[in-house]
Design a protein around this motif. Structure first.
Motif, PDB file in Angstrom:
ATOM      1  N   ALA A 275       0.820  -1.217   0.000  1.00 13.87           N
ATOM      2  CA  ALA A 275       0.000   0.000   0.000  1.00 13.87           C
ATOM      3  C   ALA A 275       0.852   1.264   0.000  1.00 13.87           C
ATOM      4  O   ALA A 275       0.560   2.220  -0.730  1.00 13.87           O
ATOM      5  CB  ALA A 275      -0.939  -0.005   1.208  1.00 13.87           C
ATOM      6  N   LYS A 276       1.903   1.307   0.810  1.00 13.06           N
ATOM      7  CA  LYS A 276       2.725   2.513   0.884  1.00 13.06           C
ATOM      8  C   LYS A 276       3.564   2.734  -0.362  1.00 13.06           C
ATOM      9  O   LYS A 276       4.112   3.817  -0.561  1.00 13.06           O
ATOM     10  CB  LYS A 276       3.610   2.471   2.123  1.00 13.06           C
ATOM     11  N   ARG A 277       3.644   1.698  -1.220  1.00 13.99           N
ATOM     12  CA  ARG A 277       4.379   1.843  -2.481  1.00 13.99           C
ATOM     13  C   ARG A 277       3.431   2.058  -3.655  1.00 13.99           C
ATOM     14  O   ARG A 277       3.845   2.090  -4.802  1.00 13.99           O
ATOM     15  CB  ARG A 277       5.252   0.606  -2.732  1.00 13.99           C
ATOM     16  N   GLY A 278       2.150   2.171  -3.337  1.00 17.77           N
ATOM     17  CA  GLY A 278       1.156   2.345  -4.386  1.00 17.77           C
ATOM     18  C   GLY A 278       0.230   3.508  -4.104  1.00 17.77           C
ATOM     19  O   GLY A 278       0.664   4.652  -3.954  1.00 17.77           O
ATOM     20  N   ASP A 280      -1.574   3.956  -1.408  1.00 21.16           N
ATOM     21  CA  ASP A 280      -1.705   4.206   0.022  1.00 21.16           C
ATOM     22  C   ASP A 280      -3.140   4.000   0.498  1.00 21.16           C
ATOM     23  O   ASP A 280      -3.678   4.782   1.283  1.00 21.16           O
ATOM     24  CB  ASP A 280      -1.220   5.607   0.390  1.00 21.16           C
ATOM     25  N   LYS A 281      -3.742   2.917   0.003  1.00 23.24           N
ATOM     26  CA  LYS A 281      -5.065   2.547   0.473  1.00 23.24           C
ATOM     27  C   LYS A 281      -5.167   1.026   0.500  1.00 23.24           C
ATOM     28  O   LYS A 281      -4.446   0.318  -0.214  1.00 23.24           O
ATOM     29  CB  LYS A 281      -6.168   3.137  -0.395  1.00 23.24           C
ATOM     30  N   GLU A 292     -11.234 -10.050   3.490  1.00 19.25           N
ATOM     31  CA  GLU A 292     -10.077  -9.981   2.592  1.00 19.25           C
ATOM     32  C   GLU A 292      -9.502  -8.570   2.610  1.00 19.25           C
ATOM     33  O   GLU A 292     -10.216  -7.588   2.416  1.00 19.25           O
ATOM     34  CB  GLU A 292     -10.494 -10.363   1.179  1.00 19.25           C
ATOM     35  N   LEU A 293      -8.204  -8.468   2.858  1.00 19.87           N
ATOM     36  CA  LEU A 293      -7.485  -7.191   2.805  1.00 19.87           C
ATOM     37  C   LEU A 293      -6.573  -7.240   1.588  1.00 19.87           C
ATOM     38  O   LEU A 293      -5.819  -8.221   1.399  1.00 19.87           O
ATOM     39  CB  LEU A 293      -6.631  -6.957   4.050  1.00 19.87           C
ATOM     40  N   SER A 294      -6.615  -6.213   0.765  1.00 16.67           N
ATOM     41  CA  SER A 294      -5.773  -6.223  -0.431  1.00 16.67           C
ATOM     42  C   SER A 294      -5.298  -4.812  -0.767  1.00 16.67           C
ATOM     43  O   SER A 294      -5.910  -3.820  -0.368  1.00 16.67           O
ATOM     44  CB  SER A 294      -6.541  -6.799  -1.628  1.00 16.67           C
ATOM     45  N   SER A 295      -4.187  -4.751  -1.490  1.00 12.71           N
ATOM     46  CA  SER A 295      -3.659  -3.480  -1.982  1.00 12.71           C
ATOM     47  C   SER A 295      -2.848  -3.734  -3.234  1.00 12.71           C
ATOM     48  O   SER A 295      -2.313  -4.837  -3.429  1.00 12.71           O
ATOM     49  CB  SER A 295      -2.789  -2.806  -0.915  1.00 12.71           C
ATOM     50  N   GLN A 296      -2.766  -2.706  -4.069  1.00 11.66           N
ATOM     51  CA  GLN A 296      -2.059  -2.841  -5.343  1.00 11.66           C
ATOM     52  C   GLN A 296      -1.110  -1.676  -5.558  1.00 11.66           C
ATOM     53  O   GLN A 296      -1.338  -0.561  -5.073  1.00 11.66           O
ATOM     54  CB  GLN A 296      -3.049  -2.896  -6.504  1.00 11.66           C
ATOM     55  N   PRO A 322      -4.776   2.842   5.224  1.00 12.22           N
ATOM     56  CA  PRO A 322      -4.404   1.786   6.177  1.00 12.22           C
ATOM     57  C   PRO A 322      -3.832   2.320   7.490  1.00 12.22           C
ATOM     58  O   PRO A 322      -3.980   1.692   8.539  1.00 12.22           O
ATOM     59  CB  PRO A 322      -3.365   0.967   5.407  1.00 12.22           C
ATOM     60  N   ARG A 323      -3.182   3.466   7.460  1.00 11.97           N
ATOM     61  CA  ARG A 323      -2.626   4.045   8.687  1.00 11.97           C
ATOM     62  C   ARG A 323      -3.731   4.395   9.661  1.00 11.97           C
ATOM     63  O   ARG A 323      -3.592   4.188  10.874  1.00 11.97           O
ATOM     64  CB  ARG A 323      -1.786   5.287   8.364  1.00 11.97           C
TER      65      ARG A 323
END
Length: 367
Positions: A275-278, A280-281, A292-296, A322-323
């Motif tokens: 998330a922090k490299r994309g 940020d969500k 399910e937790l996901s990030s891209q 996410p923070r």
């Protein structure tokens, strides 16, 4: 001439509390100082940034002479922290301060007009109540991280205090999230006010440093004074109106999930790597008995995590910073955490399974 013999540990402790209230950005040099003044057989140390005032009392067994002097707070704090003897002797004479400890001796300049140091007093008429130190410390810890750090947002750049129906409520919000904590206390008046974030941090520092089990609080409708034995912090209230926090508290929910706090935080921590490299969500998808937790990230890829849940109501897919989730869930003390959803676009409420005295509201982000 004034001569004082003080235990280094006591002086360091009092200076540490007082120095937090010293103005860091000020054109008036006296606001960068601590004022030392002998009054009623005790030494009082004063500090202020004109928003917060701190008065620390020190019982000094050896005092010669009388008077007052103002000295640069940061300089004195650094000297006291670094001397290696248990006793410090302060000698003030004709604008010069000598600090002697063991084999160390410092001669430093003082402010030329200490009588110009600002003063503040509480009005005689006001509201007084007591609260256990540990309770107020926990209340502040649970909300202060949500306060806005933008000084221009004066109404949100602090913590809202509400005393009503024998409850003390603290509320903080930065416009994207809100934290509320309440505690039953004995007080006969209904009042509310805002304390700035800087004042709250000074109060938090006082609470961490004190050994007093109970705090005495006085409010005169313009200033709040918190007394912890030999240290008193007086804070001006912010003359702004806090937004009606009750309007953002959800009234009904479409979905409710219950899950293990530690499992969620571990999965969220891994999800945040992407998330922090994309964007940020993080996307939450509640389906039957699984969350399910996901990030891209367009450059780094994607992550998918799953944890077991108990779900009531409809399936839901919703996105959050996410923070904000991480900081809120960490404040829940119980093992089971509840997410309450209205819909994909409305604020979500976070609380423990037993609801308790703390809840957290967070706005979703666009998909």
């Amino acid at each position: 001439m004034l001569k004082l013999a003080i235990q280094r540990s006591e002086l360091e402790k009092k200076i540490s509390v007082a120095a937090q209230a010293v103005g860091s950005k000020t054109v008036d040099p006296i606001l960068q100082c601590l004022l030392f003044k002998v009054e009623d057989n005790s030494l009082n140390i004063y500090s202020t940034d004109m928003q917060t005032f701190v008065v620390s009392k020190l019982n000094v067994p050896e005092v010669e002479g009388s008077g007052q002097f103002a000295v640069d707070a940061k300089l004195l704090e650094e000297i006291v922290k670094n001397v290696d003897n248990d006793q410090i002797i302060l000698n003030y004479d004709n604008g010069k301060l000598n600090i002697k400890s063991g084999k160390s001796s410092f001669n430093i300049a003082t402010y030329s007009e200490p009588e110009k140091f600002p003063s503040i007093e509480l009005e005689n008429t006001g509201i007084k109540f007591e609260i256990e130190t540990s309770i107020l410390q926990e209340m502040i810890d649970r909300v202060i991280f949500c306060a806005s750090t933008e000084s221009a947002m004066r109404a949100l750049n602090g913590v809202y205090w509400e005393l009503k129906d024998n409850y003390l409520r603290l509320v903080a919000s930065d416009g994207y999230r809100l934290a509320l904590v309440e505690q039953k206390i004995t007080v006969n008046s209904d009042i509310d006010f805002i304390l700035s974030l800087k004042s709250m941090k000074e109060l938090e520092n006082l609470i961490k440093e004190t050994d007093e089990p109970v705090l005495t609080i006085n409010f005169d409708h313009k200033k709040l004074a918190v007394n912890a034995g030999d240290v008193t912090v007086i804070m001006r209230v912010v003359e702004e109106v806090f937004p009606d926090y009750k309007r953002v508290l959800p009234k009904a929910f479409k979905s409710r999930i219950v899950f293990n706090k530690d499992q969620f935080l571990e999965s969220l921590k891994r999800t945040m790597i992407i998330a922090k490299r994309g964007t940020d969500k993080v996307q939450l998808k509640a389906l039957d008995d699984t969350l399910e937790l996901s990030s891209q990230s367009p450059e780094y890829g994607e992550v998918i995590e799953e944890i077991p849940i108990e779900k009531e109501g409809e399936d839901i897919t919703i996105n959050f910073n996410p923070r904000f989730l991480n900081e809120a869930v960490k404040k829940i003390e119980e093992e089971e955490v509840v997410f309450n959803f209205v819909d994909e676009l409305s604020p979500m409420q976070i609380n423990s399974k037993n609801v308790g005295e703390y809840l957290y509201i967070v706005l979703p982000v666009r998909a």
